[in-house]
Write a protein that holds these residues in place. Structure first.
Motif, PDB file in Angstrom:
ATOM      1  N   ASN A 178      -8.333  11.470  -3.845  1.00 18.48           N
ATOM      2  CA  ASN A 178      -8.203  10.028  -4.076  1.00 18.48           C
ATOM      3  C   ASN A 178      -6.740   9.625  -4.235  1.00 18.48           C
ATOM      4  O   ASN A 178      -6.291   8.612  -3.699  1.00 18.48           O
ATOM      5  N   THR A 179      -5.993  10.421  -4.990  1.00 20.43           N
ATOM      6  CA  THR A 179      -4.571  10.132  -5.205  1.00 20.43           C
ATOM      7  C   THR A 179      -3.788  10.250  -3.904  1.00 20.43           C
ATOM      8  O   THR A 179      -2.887   9.453  -3.623  1.00 20.43           O
ATOM      9  N   VAL A 180      -4.138  11.245  -3.093  1.00 18.43           N
ATOM     10  CA  VAL A 180      -3.489  11.402  -1.788  1.00 18.43           C
ATOM     11  C   VAL A 180      -3.667  10.140  -0.951  1.00 18.43           C
ATOM     12  O   VAL A 180      -2.715   9.638  -0.332  1.00 18.43           O
ATOM     13  N   ILE A 181      -4.891   9.608  -0.934  1.00 19.98           N
ATOM     14  CA  ILE A 181      -5.182   8.399  -0.156  1.00 19.98           C
ATOM     15  C   ILE A 181      -4.405   7.209  -0.716  1.00 19.98           C
ATOM     16  O   ILE A 181      -3.761   6.454   0.012  1.00 19.98           O
ATOM     17  N   THR A 182      -4.460   7.059  -2.050  1.00 21.75           N
ATOM     18  CA  THR A 182      -3.807   5.921  -2.696  1.00 21.75           C
ATOM     19  C   THR A 182      -2.311   5.914  -2.465  1.00 21.75           C
ATOM     20  O   THR A 182      -1.707   4.883  -2.151  1.00 21.75           O
ATOM     21  N   ASN A 183      -1.663   7.079  -2.614  1.00 17.34           N
ATOM     22  CA  ASN A 183      -0.194   7.171  -2.519  1.00 17.34           C
ATOM     23  C   ASN A 183       0.317   7.055  -1.089  1.00 17.34           C
ATOM     24  O   ASN A 183       1.477   6.678  -0.890  1.00 17.34           O
TER      25      ASN A 183
END
Length: 430
Positions: free
Chosen positions: A421-426
């Motif tokens: 999720n963090t990979v997608i968000t960032n």
């Protein structure tokens, strides 16, 4: 030898099964809103559970039931409908006890079996969704059950629904009407079908439900049961009609409707659709009513009940006929592509970690070339691809690509497997 499924059964293949799953989950959601809870009963019962409740002159018992003697010489029947088994479970498990909130509201889903001629929307093994509510005589519950059925069908997108209602009254009503009906039909005895001749003095209401064309002509001018309702039955039926008006639910009163099973009393109803996919004219897709003596019939206390059942196969035919596309989610979040012999283990770990994190993920299992893997990702409408080659394997990174925007970034594998999720968000949220 080539094996085929038995006549009157169907294979529900994966694409179709997903539609079934959507229908079942929609039913669960709506029934939950009305505070109905799921109950699961055996697929077969003692023969007497159905013969006693459905009536020994009904088509279900005399013609359609799959029954047999098992190795212990017990007379067993595959269930032809859902209500009787639920009532048996209600009685056996003492759900009528004071510790259970009244009314006791349940729903069921599952296979039913009737030996009849297979046709569109009607198989020998068919699937039924139904509800039952025990412990209240109030007409408000009748209307709640009807409203819930209509709500469910409309939520699926069906249009052109027609609700027909009738009252079969109480025992006093049935006794008075029975004699009036016999008096009317007796002069036509020789013209009746063989089935109706047998039923005339045993259960004349069954003649009204006959599918024989001659019988149908004869009963057109039969007396109406509504003219024989007792005072209490008339008050109950008037209240049901008033409450349907209050909820702005359109209905027709059909005094020729009796339903096919003997256990019904007071309010009965059918929800129909005019669709050529199921034959000419209006076809019933959902039906039910009150059965205030059924709990007693199966050894329980005096306890009123009401419910309905609908056939899923018929529902599917109607949804197709009305070109209704069910909003089924089929999103593949990630497709992992491995380039090189040493990458298979890593892509397997990645898709497993993503699945554990709540993402849908897939990868190649046919040892295909990278081009074929990317083709699969595209065909499956993957939102992202994660690609690992020999260089990425050495650097412990992977290339993450958005299939929508085309943007691609290199990310440590640990970040992908621990918090995608963090990979997608960032990297991809704008």
């Amino acid at each position: 030898m080539r094996y085929q499924r038995p006549k009157g059964t169907a294979d529900i293949l994966p694409d179709e099964a997903r539609k079934w799953g959507y229908i079942e989950e929609t039913a669960r959601m709506i029934f939950d809103n009305y505070r109905y809870r799921e109950i699961r009963t055996p697929m077969f019962e003692n023969f007497e559970v159905f013969s006693r409740t459905s009536g020994d002159t009904s088509d279900v018992v005399t013609k359609e039931m799959y029954d047999f003697h098992d190795k212990g010489d017990r007379h067993i029947s595959l269930r032809p409908e859902g209500t009787a088994g639920v009532v048996r479970a209600f009685v056996e498990n003492k759900l009528y006890g004071p510790e259970h909130q009244k009314p006791v509201k349940v729903f069921y889903m599952g296979s039913m079996f009737r030996y009849e001629r297979p046709q569109s929307g009607r198989q020998r093994e068919f699937h039924q969704i139904g509800v039952e509510a025990f412990g209240s005589n109030e007409p408000e519950l009748d209307v709640e059950v009807i409203a819930m059925a209509i709500n469910f069908l409309k939520r699926l997108g069906l249009t052109g629904l027609r609700l027909a209602i009738n009252s079969l009254g109480d025992q006093e009503t049935r006794d008075n009407y029975r004699q009036a009906l016999i008096d009317y039909l007796d002069p036509y005895f020789d013209e009746l079908s063989d089935d109706s001749k047998v039923r005339l003095h045993k259960n004349p209401l069954r003649v009204l439900d006959s599918k024989d064309k001659r019988d149908q002509e004869i009963v057109k001018d039969a007396p109406s049961i509504l003219d024989y309702l007792s005072e209490d039955s008339q008050a109950h039926f008037n209240a049901v009609k008033h409450l349907l008006d209050t909820l702005e639910i359109d209905y027709d009163v059909d005094d020729t409707m009796v339903r096919g099973l003997d256990y019904y009393t007071h309010t009965i109803f059918e929800i129909m659709v005019d669709s050529k996919s199921l034959g000419e004219g209006y076809t019933t897709i959902c039906a039910g009513g009150r059965y205030n003596g059924l709990v007693e019939e199966l050894g329980g206390p005096e306890m009123p009940g009401i419910g309905f059942g609908l056939g899923v196969e018929r529902l599917m035919v109607l949804l197709d006929a009305q070109d209704i596309e069910l909003p089924i989610l089929d999103q593949l979040d990630v497709y992992a592509v491995g380039i090189g012999e040493g990458t298979s283990e890593v892509t397997l770990k990645i898709v497993q970690a993503l699945r554990n994190d709540g993402f849908s993920a897939d990868r190649d299992y046919l040892d295909r070339k990278p081009k074929a893997q990317f083709k699969s990702a595209d065909k499956l409408n993957a939102q992202f691809t994660i690609t690992i080659g020999d260089r990425e394997l050495e650097n412990k990174t992977a290339n993450v690509k958005s299939m929508i925007s085309g943007k691609e970034v290199s990310v440590p594998i640990d970040e992908i497997t621990t918090n995608f999720n963090t990979v997608i968000t960032n990297n991809f949220d704008e």
